[in-house]
Design an enzyme around this catalytic site. Structure first.
Site, PDB file in Angstrom:
ATOM      1  N   ASN A   9       0.878  -1.177   0.000  1.00  0.00           N
ATOM      2  CA  ASN A   9       0.000   0.000   0.000  1.00  0.00           C
ATOM      3  C   ASN A   9       0.909   1.219   0.000  1.00  0.00           C
ATOM      4  O   ASN A   9       1.469   1.605   1.026  1.00  0.00           O
ATOM      5  CB  ASN A   9      -0.887  -0.033   1.253  1.00  0.00           C
ATOM      6  CG  ASN A   9      -1.833   1.151   1.321  1.00  0.00           C
ATOM      7  OD1 ASN A   9      -1.749   2.071   0.506  1.00  0.00           O
ATOM      8  ND2 ASN A   9      -2.713   1.135   2.291  1.00  0.00           N
TER       9      ASN A   9
ATOM     10  N   ARG B  68      -2.521  -1.985  -3.555  1.00  0.00           N
ATOM     11  CA  ARG B  68      -3.709  -1.158  -3.378  1.00  0.00           C
ATOM     12  C   ARG B  68      -3.599   0.037  -4.321  1.00  0.00           C
ATOM     13  O   ARG B  68      -2.602   0.765  -4.288  1.00  0.00           O
ATOM     14  CB  ARG B  68      -3.782  -0.666  -1.937  1.00  0.00           C
ATOM     15  CG  ARG B  68      -4.942   0.269  -1.732  1.00  0.00           C
ATOM     16  CD  ARG B  68      -4.836   0.999  -0.425  1.00  0.00           C
ATOM     17  NE  ARG B  68      -5.949   1.920  -0.308  1.00  0.00           N
ATOM     18  CZ  ARG B  68      -5.856   3.105   0.276  1.00  0.00           C
ATOM     19  NH1 ARG B  68      -4.717   3.511   0.799  1.00  0.00           N
ATOM     20  NH2 ARG B  68      -6.902   3.879   0.340  1.00  0.00           N
TER      21      ARG B  68
ATOM     22  N   HIS C 214     -12.663   3.406  -0.081  1.00  0.00           N
ATOM     23  CA  HIS C 214     -12.680   2.362   0.962  1.00  0.00           C
ATOM     24  C   HIS C 214     -13.408   1.108   0.477  1.00  0.00           C
ATOM     25  O   HIS C 214     -13.933   0.321   1.281  1.00  0.00           O
ATOM     26  CB  HIS C 214     -13.401   2.818   2.254  1.00  0.00           C
ATOM     27  CG  HIS C 214     -12.765   3.961   2.979  1.00  0.00           C
ATOM     28  ND1 HIS C 214     -13.503   5.007   3.508  1.00  0.00           N
ATOM     29  CD2 HIS C 214     -11.481   4.233   3.269  1.00  0.00           C
ATOM     30  CE1 HIS C 214     -12.689   5.857   4.113  1.00  0.00           C
ATOM     31  NE2 HIS C 214     -11.449   5.408   3.981  1.00  0.00           N
TER      32      HIS C 214
ATOM     33  N   ARG D 100     -11.484  16.181   7.391  1.00  0.00           N
ATOM     34  CA  ARG D 100     -12.262  16.567   6.205  1.00  0.00           C
ATOM     35  C   ARG D 100     -13.663  17.003   6.620  1.00  0.00           C
ATOM     36  O   ARG D 100     -14.266  16.402   7.508  1.00  0.00           O
ATOM     37  CB  ARG D 100     -12.389  15.409   5.214  1.00  0.00           C
ATOM     38  CG  ARG D 100     -11.075  14.970   4.590  1.00  0.00           C
ATOM     39  CD  ARG D 100     -11.340  13.988   3.441  1.00  0.00           C
ATOM     40  NE  ARG D 100     -10.124  13.363   2.981  1.00  0.00           N
ATOM     41  CZ  ARG D 100      -9.856  12.058   3.079  1.00  0.00           C
ATOM     42  NH1 ARG D 100     -10.746  11.233   3.624  1.00  0.00           N
ATOM     43  NH2 ARG D 100      -8.733  11.571   2.634  1.00  0.00           N
TER      44      ARG D 100
ATOM     45  N   PHE E  80     -10.284  10.412  18.015  1.00  0.00           N
ATOM     46  CA  PHE E  80     -11.457  10.216  18.868  1.00  0.00           C
ATOM     47  C   PHE E  80     -11.113   9.804  20.289  1.00  0.00           C
ATOM     48  O   PHE E  80     -11.936   9.968  21.187  1.00  0.00           O
ATOM     49  CB  PHE E  80     -12.440   9.236  18.201  1.00  0.00           C
ATOM     50  CG  PHE E  80     -13.398   9.952  17.293  1.00  0.00           C
ATOM     51  CD1 PHE E  80     -12.975  10.413  16.059  1.00  0.00           C
ATOM     52  CD2 PHE E  80     -14.692  10.238  17.699  1.00  0.00           C
ATOM     53  CE1 PHE E  80     -13.836  11.120  15.230  1.00  0.00           C
ATOM     54  CE2 PHE E  80     -15.558  10.939  16.890  1.00  0.00           C
ATOM     55  CZ  PHE E  80     -15.134  11.379  15.648  1.00  0.00           C
ATOM     56  N   ARG E  81      -9.916   9.272  20.504  1.00  0.00           N
ATOM     57  CA  ARG E  81      -9.540   8.961  21.888  1.00  0.00           C
ATOM     58  C   ARG E  81      -9.442  10.260  22.689  1.00  0.00           C
ATOM     59  O   ARG E  81      -9.933  10.362  23.815  1.00  0.00           O
ATOM     60  CB  ARG E  81      -8.224   8.194  21.937  1.00  0.00           C
ATOM     61  CG  ARG E  81      -8.387   6.758  21.509  1.00  0.00           C
ATOM     62  CD  ARG E  81      -7.099   6.127  21.142  1.00  0.00           C
ATOM     63  NE  ARG E  81      -6.624   6.617  19.848  1.00  0.00           N
ATOM     64  CZ  ARG E  81      -5.808   5.966  19.055  1.00  0.00           C
ATOM     65  NH1 ARG E  81      -5.324   4.819  19.409  1.00  0.00           N
ATOM     66  NH2 ARG E  81      -5.451   6.473  17.895  1.00  0.00           N
TER      67      ARG E  81
ATOM     68  N   ILE F 201     -12.487   3.957  14.523  1.00  0.00           N
ATOM     69  CA  ILE F 201     -13.523   4.414  15.458  1.00  0.00           C
ATOM     70  C   ILE F 201     -14.638   3.368  15.554  1.00  0.00           C
ATOM     71  O   ILE F 201     -15.076   2.996  16.645  1.00  0.00           O
ATOM     72  CB  ILE F 201     -14.101   5.773  14.996  1.00  0.00           C
ATOM     73  CG1 ILE F 201     -12.982   6.816  14.874  1.00  0.00           C
ATOM     74  CG2 ILE F 201     -15.186   6.251  15.934  1.00  0.00           C
ATOM     75  CD1 ILE F 201     -13.312   7.992  13.965  1.00  0.00           C
TER      76      ILE F 201
ATOM     77  N   GLU G 298     -14.584   0.212  15.119  1.00  0.00           N
ATOM     78  CA  GLU G 298     -14.203  -1.024  15.818  1.00  0.00           C
ATOM     79  C   GLU G 298     -13.938  -0.792  17.299  1.00  0.00           C
ATOM     80  O   GLU G 298     -14.132  -1.686  18.116  1.00  0.00           O
ATOM     81  CB  GLU G 298     -12.919  -1.603  15.191  1.00  0.00           C
ATOM     82  CG  GLU G 298     -13.130  -2.179  13.809  1.00  0.00           C
ATOM     83  CD  GLU G 298     -11.823  -2.462  13.095  1.00  0.00           C
ATOM     84  OE1 GLU G 298     -10.815  -2.780  13.753  1.00  0.00           O
ATOM     85  OE2 GLU G 298     -11.795  -2.351  11.851  1.00  0.00           O
TER      86      GLU G 298
ATOM     87  N   GLU H   2      -8.140  -4.780   5.193  1.00  0.00           N
ATOM     88  CA  GLU H   2      -7.993  -4.488   3.767  1.00  0.00           C
ATOM     89  C   GLU H   2      -6.845  -5.283   3.159  1.00  0.00           C
ATOM     90  O   GLU H   2      -6.915  -5.698   2.011  1.00  0.00           O
ATOM     91  CB  GLU H   2      -7.792  -2.977   3.575  1.00  0.00           C
ATOM     92  CG  GLU H   2      -9.094  -2.220   3.801  1.00  0.00           C
ATOM     93  CD  GLU H   2      -8.924  -0.731   3.988  1.00  0.00           C
ATOM     94  OE1 GLU H   2      -8.562  -0.326   5.117  1.00  0.00           O
ATOM     95  OE2 GLU H   2      -9.135   0.027   3.040  1.00  0.00           O
TER      96      GLU H   2
HETATM   97  P1  AMP Z   1      -8.196   4.391  10.899  1.00  0.00           P
HETATM   98  O1  AMP Z   1      -8.150   5.550   9.948  1.00  0.00           O
HETATM   99  O2  AMP Z   1      -9.214   3.361  10.537  1.00  0.00           O
HETATM  100  O3  AMP Z   1      -6.841   3.822  11.215  1.00  0.00           O
HETATM  101  O4  AMP Z   1      -8.727   5.005  12.282  1.00  0.00           O
HETATM  102  C1  AMP Z   1      -7.927   5.878  13.037  1.00  0.00           C
HETATM  103  C2  AMP Z   1      -8.783   6.590  14.059  1.00  0.00           C
HETATM  104  O5  AMP Z   1      -9.487   5.647  14.883  1.00  0.00           O
HETATM  105  C3  AMP Z   1      -7.982   7.410  15.052  1.00  0.00           C
HETATM  106  O6  AMP Z   1      -7.679   8.672  14.548  1.00  0.00           O
HETATM  107  C4  AMP Z   1      -8.927   7.504  16.207  1.00  0.00           C
HETATM  108  O7  AMP Z   1      -9.779   8.621  15.998  1.00  0.00           O
HETATM  109  C5  AMP Z   1      -9.772   6.258  16.136  1.00  0.00           C
HETATM  110  N1  AMP Z   1      -9.465   5.308  17.223  1.00  0.00           N
HETATM  111  C6  AMP Z   1      -8.497   4.368  17.265  1.00  0.00           C
HETATM  112  N2  AMP Z   1      -8.538   3.691  18.432  1.00  0.00           N
HETATM  113  C7  AMP Z   1      -9.573   4.213  19.149  1.00  0.00           C
HETATM  114  C8  AMP Z   1     -10.137   3.947  20.449  1.00  0.00           C
HETATM  115  N3  AMP Z   1      -9.670   2.987  21.235  1.00  0.00           N
HETATM  116  N4  AMP Z   1     -11.179   4.703  20.834  1.00  0.00           N
HETATM  117  C9  AMP Z   1     -11.676   5.675  20.034  1.00  0.00           C
HETATM  118  N5  AMP Z   1     -11.195   5.970  18.814  1.00  0.00           N
HETATM  119  C10 AMP Z   1     -10.171   5.252  18.374  1.00  0.00           C
END
Ligand code: AMP
Length: 399
Positions: free
Chosen positions: A7, A92, A181, A242, A286-287, A334, A336, A386
């Site tokens: 990727n 990818r 996606h 975004r 989001f954490r 988020i 998951e 993915e």
């Molecule tokens: P991704 O782009 O799928 O890798 O998602 C990344 C985003 O998932 C991060 O910027 C966080 O906002 C969110 N994230 C990851 N782990 C957690 C968690 N344990 N609780 C809340 N949000 C999370």
């Protein structure tokens, strides 16, 4: 057969080696800061040798691929003895335009067609192609497969993918909604049907891919019928940085007020908006936002509430598009990992007859069922993968 999954971004390259028969992850890693200085992390997952990091100079993607190969065949920590063990490479590719409705074995015509789509994804496709060409140089004779982010959404009907613009913009420039996606939406929708005990081709599924980039799709009887991202990934949900959907007149309004060019405003919409902006530039993660929300921070509350509200609006729209919904799946960073955000979205969806199991929502796992038995709509959190999806496609086309 072992498949190398690549990727490739403009300055980074993620890689995994997957045994395509057992679907076991053998090794994974990441080259970063390509063309700047360089860093590589690598882990032989199968042998459990732990993560190793170093900072060799990585002036270009050829060198990155060379370092990846060096790591893979390393005497002590490599996951293969020789490159001959790699049966195929899966790449990818972000944008396949209308040319690609599924994954394809890469040849000269495919490369030319991907290059033609670069107009639609100027930051991504050229970087993806650099990765393809670097691999071809160092692994001549190994078959390569292109797996497109857009392909799964090519089944959308015209009423979903056309913008209400003068027709010649579509005819001359292919301006339409494509969606992204797709590999994740395809993987998760199939898994959702499987765990719900439903036939994929006789089921209405909504997949909420909620990560730093976020999109949602409606999958009816095994085909994507709508998705929230458009010509570019900017459309749709509120994301980390975004804006998602907005009144297009805002672009000119900001440009006039602040003496900015259109590309400067678009840069703001892509990189300085979303929950980052709504939280008062506090965080796009989001954490952090959940922590601040729980402490009563007004901006964090607005950011999370607006994010969840937009997701719920799209679920409503896609339920209408499919005249109902049988399964809803949350996925990505988020989707998951955040029971908090899932809970906020689900608060809007009681009218669908969803009966939420709060304890299940708080639990963790690759697949968790969030709805109670007997709920009118089955709701799951499903880990997306993915890379595995790319390995599966690559294996299917080259075995
Ligand atoms: P991704 O782009 O799928 O890798 O998602 C990344 C985003 O998932 C991060 O910027 C966080 O906002 C969110 N994230 C990851 N782990 C957690 C968690 N344990 N609780 C809340 N949000 C999370």
């Amino acid at each position: 057969m072992k498949v190398l999954v690549i990727n490739c971004g403009s300055s980074s390259l993620k890689f995994q080696v997957i045994d395509a028969v057992t679907e076991e992850l053998l090794a994974k890693g990441l080259c970063e800061r390509i063309g700047i200085d360089g860093a590589i992390t690598y882990e032989n997952v199968k042998a459990g040798t732990g993560k190793e990091s170093s900072t060799p100079a990585i002036p270009d993607h050829n060198e990155a691929i060379r370092l990846v190969i060096e790591a893979l065949v390393n005497d002590k920590t490599g996951c293969i003895k020789s490159l001959d063990e790699i049966g195929a490479v899966g790449h990818r590719i972000v944008h396949g335009g209308e040319s690609f409705t599924s994954s394809v074995v890469i040849n000269d015509e495919v490369i030319a067609a991907i290059r033609e789509c670069s107009d639609l994804a100027p930051l991504h496709n050229p970087a993806n192609l650099i990765g393809v060409e670097a691999c071809q140089k160092l692994m001549p004779g190994t078959p390569m497969v292109a797996v497109f982010d857009t392909a799964f959404h090519q089944t959308m009907p015209g009423k979903a993918y056309m913008y209400a613009l003068p027709l010649h913009y579509y005819e001359d420039y292919k301006i339409r909604r494509y969606g992204f996606h797709g590999t994740s939406h395809s993987f998760v929708s199939k898994k959702a049907a499987e765990v719900a005990g439903r036939a994929y081709d006789d089921c209405r599924i909504i997949v909420c891919h909620l990560g730093n980039g976020a999109s949602i799709s409606a999958v009816m009887n095994g085909k994507c019928v709508d998705t929230s991202m458009g010509l570019t990934p900017l459309e749709g949900l509120i994301m980390g940085t975004r804006s998602g959907d907005l009144d297009p007149a805002i672009v000119e309004f900001i440009a006039n007020k602040e003496g900015k060019t259109v590309s400067e405003v678009l840069n703001i919409l892509n990189k300085k908006s979303g929950v980052l902006a709504l939280s008062g530039n506090f965080s796009s993660d989001f954490r952090d936002l959940e922590g601040a929300y729980k402490k009563g921070d007004k901006n964090a509350i607005l950011a999370v509430d607006a994010f969840a509200y937009r997701v719920a609006k799209y679920v409503g729209a896609y339920t209408a598009a499919m005249n109902g919904v049988d399964v809803i799946a949350f996925t990505a960073g988020i989707g998951e990992n955040s029971p908090f955000v899932r809970g906020k979205v689900l608060q809007y969806l009681g009218y669908l007859g969803i009966d939420v199991d709060e304890a299940a929502n708080a639990s963790r796992g690759d697949v968790i069922q969030i709805s109670k038995e007997g709920s009118k709509v089955a709701v799951y959190a499903i880990a997306t993968n993915e890379e595995l999806a790319i390995a599966r496609e690559t294996y299917a086309l080259t075995k």
